[in-house]
Motif scaffolding. Sequence first.
Motif, PDB file in Angstrom:
ATOM      1  N   THR A  92       0.848  -1.183   0.000  1.00 64.04           N
ATOM      2  CA  THR A  92       0.000   0.000   0.000  1.00 64.04           C
ATOM      3  C   THR A  92       0.886   1.235   0.000  1.00 64.04           C
ATOM      4  OG1 THR A  92      -1.637  -1.260   1.251  1.00 64.04           O
ATOM      5  CG2 THR A  92      -1.912   1.124   1.192  1.00 64.04           C
ATOM      6  N   ALA A  93       0.899   1.965  -1.104  1.00 65.35           N
ATOM      7  CA  ALA A  93       1.850   3.049  -1.276  1.00 65.35           C
ATOM      8  C   ALA A  93       1.189   4.240  -1.962  1.00 65.35           C
ATOM      9  CB  ALA A  93       3.041   2.566  -2.109  1.00 65.35           C
ATOM     10  N   ALA A  94       1.949   5.330  -2.054  1.00 68.04           N
ATOM     11  CA  ALA A  94       1.424   6.552  -2.655  1.00 68.04           C
ATOM     12  C   ALA A  94       1.007   6.348  -4.103  1.00 68.04           C
ATOM     13  CB  ALA A  94       2.474   7.661  -2.561  1.00 68.04           C
ATOM     14  N   ARG A  95       1.698   5.449  -4.801  1.00 65.08           N
ATOM     15  CA  ARG A  95       1.388   5.211  -6.214  1.00 65.08           C
ATOM     16  C   ARG A  95       0.384   4.085  -6.407  1.00 65.08           C
ATOM     17  NH1 ARG A  95       6.332   4.305  -9.837  1.00 65.08           N
ATOM     18  NH2 ARG A  95       7.505   3.823  -7.938  1.00 65.08           N
ATOM     19  N   HIS A  97      -1.781   0.347  -5.118  1.00 65.54           N
ATOM     20  CA  HIS A  97      -1.739  -0.917  -4.393  1.00 65.54           C
ATOM     21  C   HIS A  97      -1.313  -2.056  -5.311  1.00 65.54           C
ATOM     22  CE1 HIS A  97      -4.913   0.600  -1.246  1.00 65.54           C
ATOM     23  NE2 HIS A  97      -3.878   1.403  -1.374  1.00 65.54           N
ATOM     24  N   ARG A 115       8.910   0.576  -1.774  1.00 65.64           N
ATOM     25  CA  ARG A 115       7.617   0.878  -2.400  1.00 65.64           C
ATOM     26  C   ARG A 115       7.578   2.214  -3.142  1.00 65.64           C
ATOM     27  NH1 ARG A 115       7.642   2.102   2.804  1.00 65.64           N
ATOM     28  NH2 ARG A 115       6.505   3.908   3.635  1.00 65.64           N
ATOM     29  N   ASP A 116       8.395   3.183  -2.726  1.00 65.98           N
ATOM     30  CA  ASP A 116       8.393   4.493  -3.380  1.00 65.98           C
ATOM     31  C   ASP A 116       9.615   4.710  -4.268  1.00 65.98           C
ATOM     32  OD1 ASP A 116       5.963   5.256  -2.157  1.00 65.98           O
ATOM     33  OD2 ASP A 116       7.026   5.838  -0.332  1.00 65.98           O
ATOM     34  N   ASN A 142      -7.539   4.121  -5.314  1.00 64.06           N
ATOM     35  CA  ASN A 142      -6.228   3.591  -4.926  1.00 64.06           C
ATOM     36  C   ASN A 142      -5.631   2.784  -6.077  1.00 64.06           C
ATOM     37  OD1 ASN A 142      -6.384   4.581  -2.227  1.00 64.06           O
ATOM     38  ND2 ASN A 142      -7.762   2.906  -1.742  1.00 64.06           N
ATOM     39  N   TYR A 146       1.966   2.137 -10.907  1.00 63.16           N
ATOM     40  CA  TYR A 146       3.318   1.771 -11.309  1.00 63.16           C
ATOM     41  C   TYR A 146       3.316   1.364 -12.784  1.00 63.16           C
ATOM     42  CZ  TYR A 146       4.130   1.413  -6.250  1.00 63.16           C
ATOM     43  OH  TYR A 146       4.225   1.667  -4.901  1.00 63.16           O
TER      44      TYR A 146
END
Length: 369
Positions: A92-95, A97, A115-116, A142, A146
């Motif tokens: 679960t990341a800014a960019r 899921h 993840r980032d 969400n 990527y």
Amino acid sequence: MIPPIPDALPPLAGIGGGIWLKGDWHLHSRHSTDSTNNPQSKIIGFAERMGFDYLAITDHDVHVGGAVAQHTWADPEFRSDQVLLFYGAELTAARGHINILSAEPYDHQRMFDARDDRDWNILKVKHALGVHMSANHPSTKNHYGYSFDLADSVEIWNGCVWPKNVPGVRIWDDMLKSGRMLGARGGSDSHHGVPDTPDRIVPQSVEASANYVGTPTTWIYAAARTKRAILRALEQGKASISANPYNPRVEFYADLDGDGVVDMMMGDNAKPSGRPVTFEVRLVGGGIAGANYAVRVIKNRDPFASLITDATTRSVQFTDTPGIGERNYYRVEIEGPQAPYPEVPNSMAQSLNMIALSNPLYFNYDPGF
């Protein structure tokens, strides 16, 4: 328990042996902070009673920050003698899921720490860990943000509410049209245990009353009943998706040379010969007895044909000639009457008339892309 559905109609010469297995690739237990009424014992026990073959409980990054003694895999409830349990988590990341899936335990902390990072650095970590990365719900708030070069598969059917998935299917079609052979799957993304009185229609949110294990159900045609074989088949696109486990499984085949023997199934890639190819859609098990189902054929992102299955054989054929030197893909969508899901009764109305989706058959694709 749902009665077992037989394997594909024999013989499937040119395809090789395999076994159809059903499961759910996206579930949350009490270990996710946004989950309620959903211990792993409830999820796994439900899946066992329903005759599911595999599950991926993908809690949100609970395997990090020293939480070794209390995360999903360490829970004594994470066990089954009947259902194959994948080691997974929802990164679960800014960019967006990503579901990380593995046949064996892996170092999720390392994936979480990356993840980032830039995509090529994440790719290095993925290869080092030997995990499968599946792009989650590519069109929601969400959404997967990527590069699709990272993805081994994509979730095109998330939860029981069909209309919200239409944009995700369009994104998938764009990826296929671009030349990617990207296997598709479903996932209930269930966060909450359905009420323990399934015979009552409970006036609660869709998430809490209509979304549970198997909404939707992903069918995998694996070489063996092992976790590694299932992941390999998912990556290859040897899979189809049904709105619930009581609906029929769609199987999609092709006879390349007109000899009446199936040569290709979903996920396979062939070099066009310039001769007509006979395609066959089969609906296997489940469904409504005597019903005719509508088959929508998609070719290269566009509608190609609208067909109706025979009520007795529950199959239909069509013919087309993939051009030499041209890249083409075909896939099918099935619509018709929903089979009731008595254990999760509220799910039926949310799926509308969408019954099942197939992965594509490919012609002249570059597997290395």
